[in-house]
Scaffold this motif. Structure first.
Motif, PDB file in Angstrom:
ATOM      1  N   VAL A 141      45.625  34.286  42.495  1.00  0.00           N
ATOM      2  CA  VAL A 141      45.713  34.770  41.541  1.00  0.00           C
ATOM      3  C   VAL A 141      44.824  34.011  40.425  1.00  0.00           C
ATOM      4  CG1 VAL A 141      47.072  35.069  39.639  1.00  0.00           C
ATOM      5  CG2 VAL A 141      47.673  34.995  42.284  1.00  0.00           C
ATOM      6  N   LEU A 155      45.449  49.483  46.910  1.00  0.00           N
ATOM      7  CA  LEU A 155      46.080  48.114  45.929  1.00  0.00           C
ATOM      8  C   LEU A 155      47.227  48.125  47.183  1.00  0.00           C
ATOM      9  CD1 LEU A 155      44.855  47.216  42.786  1.00  0.00           C
ATOM     10  CD2 LEU A 155      47.064  48.092  42.231  1.00  0.00           C
ATOM     11  N   LEU A 156      47.855  48.836  47.564  1.00  0.00           N
ATOM     12  CA  LEU A 156      48.975  48.663  48.868  1.00  0.00           C
ATOM     13  C   LEU A 156      48.307  47.993  49.644  1.00  0.00           C
ATOM     14  CD1 LEU A 156      51.285  51.264  48.373  1.00  0.00           C
ATOM     15  CD2 LEU A 156      51.737  49.052  47.322  1.00  0.00           C
ATOM     16  N   LEU A 171      47.015  44.184  48.968  1.00  0.00           N
ATOM     17  CA  LEU A 171      48.405  43.609  49.220  1.00  0.00           C
ATOM     18  C   LEU A 171      48.779  43.711  50.227  1.00  0.00           C
ATOM     19  CD1 LEU A 171      50.082  44.908  46.002  1.00  0.00           C
ATOM     20  CD2 LEU A 171      49.247  42.566  45.956  1.00  0.00           C
ATOM     21  N   PHE A 180      46.666  40.542  51.461  1.00  0.00           N
ATOM     22  CA  PHE A 180      46.145  39.619  51.006  1.00  0.00           C
ATOM     23  C   PHE A 180      47.119  38.565  51.132  1.00  0.00           C
ATOM     24  CE2 PHE A 180      46.034  37.494  46.717  1.00  0.00           C
ATOM     25  CZ  PHE A 180      45.085  36.712  47.375  1.00  0.00           C
ATOM     26  N   VAL A 181      49.033  38.920  50.432  1.00  0.00           N
ATOM     27  CA  VAL A 181      49.882  38.249  50.987  1.00  0.00           C
ATOM     28  C   VAL A 181      49.821  37.653  52.084  1.00  0.00           C
ATOM     29  CG1 VAL A 181      52.337  38.192  50.514  1.00  0.00           C
ATOM     30  CG2 VAL A 181      49.825  39.500  48.528  1.00  0.00           C
TER      31      VAL A 181
END
Lengths: 159, 467
Positions: B36, B62-63, B66, B69-70
């Motif tokens: 972040v 974006l989804l 995410l 990435f997460v």
């Protein structure tokens, strides 16, 4: 501990180091003298070539300075510590107790090797301790290293 | 990857089973903020391009990002936690870590210089703490972050007991050594001392003056921001930051050595075992000298020990100490002189702070005009003490046993005036210099100091202080 107070027995450096340094000085400044003389003589005229005297004078001055500096270097092994003294204008004298030595290094670069020279570098836990003896005979350097290591082990102390 | 490194493990297994432990399960989250921060940093650094990139991204992209990435970050955090082990053997603390690049650190306990348990604000909320062993050569990678709060305390007690030389079987049960409080710095005194510090006002003045001047000179918002923000940051760090960091400063004494606890938001608990302190510095800023009397000092120590001679030493001092391999350097942020001296007497047993120092000879003024008056030297049978500074006096004390090497230097001008400097090098990479002594005195000092540090070492306490 009377013998530690007695006047230490100083050892100078062998002449090899002086010979090497003077040779390097003469080679580099000699080349510079010739280069300056030739370039100025050909491009600007023979009068200007007199500037070549400058590096020549520098050579003569450096020759004497190297001799003085070389003579100032000396070391002494005392009962419990090593003394290193050096410098003419900027004098420096270092005392390193044997028990404080963490590491003793013998180093020898290519030029030094060609002249049969080696340096002994001592390290203590303090980085500021700058104890180096340059231009020793390799056999003497190794003897010194072994002796210092041996004495260091016998008198070893922590931080 | 999960198989342990063969050599070391087998050797230990033969003796007895080595209990390997993992860090606290909250550890994976400690790096959660890093990605972040990277993205935020990039966005701030280059706002236009960041916005451009953002508008190009569709919701689905974006989804998907995410979604990748997460879990990826979570998996990385989990694996790095899973593959980090530590174990305490009889002589070492072993830390085995690394997912791809394996790293095994064996930290020898008899070389222990200090133990720090730190708790940043968030760690305090989560009830965890970092533990770091200060040994020469350890770095940030060798700290155990994070351990449970009580686990960190227990581990610290065990490590100290083993380093002290308690038998391995009993080291576990020795437990926390009792602490006797030596000194506590009241918040009011700390605040006043910061108000009386020149650096606080200097940085504040710079932060207030430089940006308007720049604005008048350039009329560029960015230049003003680029200089103003760091200046304000520095001003904040030197005033509020120092207050927060040095709040509730407590120095205690225990058989394990010196305990230093401090901090308002981030708590730090440092333990320095006996005989680890290399140098102690007494710093005396100009404005602190005539300030404060020990009577207003609320510590039990001062009442007991400074009752009679409250008038003799006026003024406040700051005491700094150097321990090899440790980055913390403050022992007492502010205290009346005699209280500070009594703490020093505990830290360096048998050492009395020399009352009078000898100045360099008058001709030294030709080498260092005016400031030569600040230099001073005193050698007692326990310490080498050298002072420097005229406005902000700083007196450094080195016990003879801690001297690594002694040097004498003399430049041409000093030679002409017949003076020389004597440097004393210590293991914490600090050099204490007695400047501009008379040349023959300096030569004598060099010889004598070498002798003194040799005999001082012989009488020094053993590394394992309980053995």
């Amino acid at each position: 501990m009377k013998n530690a107070d007695a006047e230490p027995v100083w050892t100078g450096l062998p002449p090899g180091l002086l010979r090497m340094r003077r040779l390097l000085l003469v080679v580099w400044l000699g080349l510079l003298t010739i280069a300056v003389g030739l370039l100025l003589g050909l491009l600007a005229g023979p009068v200007w070539a007199a500037f070549a005297l400058l590096p020549l004078a520098l050579t003569v001055w450096g020759w004497r300075m190297l001799g003085r500096n070389w003579r100032s270097w000396r070391y002494a092994e005392r009962a419990d510590d090593l003394l290193i003294s050096r410098g003419v204008l900027w004098r420096e004298e270092t005392v390193v107790p044997y028990g404080r030595m963490q590491l003793v290094e013998v180093t020898s670069g290519p030029v030094e090797r060609h002249f049969g020279l080696a340096s002994v570098q001592l390290h203590t836990a303090a980085a500021a301790t700058d104890a180096c003896i340059p231009g020793l005979d390799p056999a003497e350097a190794e003897r010194l290293r072994d002796r210092l290591t041996e004495l260091g082990e016998a008198r070893s102390a922590g931080l | 990857m999960t198989t342990p490194t063969p050599g070391t493990e087998d050797a230990v297994q033969e003796e007895k089973p080595l209990v390997e432990r993992r860090l606290h399960p909250v550890t994976p989250f400690r790096r959660a903020w890093a990605p972040v921060a990277v993205i935020a940093g990039w966005a701030v650094h280059d706002p236009n391009q960041a916005q451009e990139q953002l508008t190009r991204l569709t919701t689905t992209a974006l989804l998907v990002g995410l979604a990748v990435f997460v879990p990826g970050a979570a998996l990385y955090g989990f694996l790095s936690w899973w593959f980090t082990h530590f174990a305490v053997t009889d002589t070492e603390l072993r830390i085995r870590t690394g997912l791809l690049f394996r790293r095994t650190a064996h930290i020898r306990l008899d070389r222990l210089q200090a133990v720090d348990v730190t708790q940043p604000l968030l760690a305090r909320v989560a009830g965890v703490a970092k533990l770091k062993l200060d040994v020469i050569g350890t770095d940030k990678k060798d700290e155990l972050a994070y351990l449970g709060e009580s686990e960190a305390r227990a581990l610290r007690a065990e490590l100290l007991a083993r380093a002290a030389g308690f038998a391995p079987e009993t080291a576990h049960e020795v437990g926390e050594a009792p602490v006797r409080q030596l000194l506590h710095v009241p918040a009011r005194v700390l605040a006043v001392s910061l108000v009386l510090t020149g650096a606080t006002w200097g940085s504040l003045a710079a932060a207030l003056v430089v940006p308007p001047v720049l604005w008048l000179a350039t009329h560029s918002v960015w230049t003003v921001l680029a200089t103003g923000v760091p200046l304000l940051g520095a001003a904040g760090a030197s005033s509020v930051g120092r207050f927060v960091g040095e709040y509730d400063w407590t120095v205690g004494e225990s058989p394990d050595g010196l305990r230093i606890d401090h901090g308002l938001l981030d708590r730090t608990h440092e333990t320095v075992p006996p005989g680890r302190v290399q140098t102690v510095r007494i710093v005396e800023p100009l404005l602190w000298r005539r300030w404060g009397s020990p009577r207003s000092w609320g510590s039990p120590m001062s009442e007991a020990e400074s009752g009679g001679e409250a008038e003799s030493g006026r003024g406040w001092v700051r005491v700094e100490l150097d321990v090899a391999g440790s980055s913390n350097s403050v022992l007492v942020p502010v205290a009346p002189r005699e209280v500070a001296e009594s703490v020093i007497a505990r830290v360096l047993p048998g050492v009395a702070v020399p009352a009078s120092l000898s100045r360099p000879p008058r001709r030294a003024g030709w080498c260092v005009p005016f400031w030569w008056r600040g230099y001073g030297l005193a050698v007692t049978d326990t310490v080498f003490a050298a002072r420097h500074g005229l406005l902000r006096r700083s007196l450094s004390l080195v016990p003879h046993a801690k001297v690594q090497s002694v040097r004498l230097t003399q430049g041409p001008w000093q030679r002409f005036r017949g003076v020389a400097d004597v440097h004393v090098d210590t293991g914490a990479n600090k050099t204490v210099t007695a400047r501009l002594r008379d040349a023959s005195e300096a030569a004598e000092l060099l010889r004598a100091q070498a002798d003194r540090s040799r005999t001082g070492r012989r009488e020094a306490r053993p590394d394992r202080w309980m053995a």
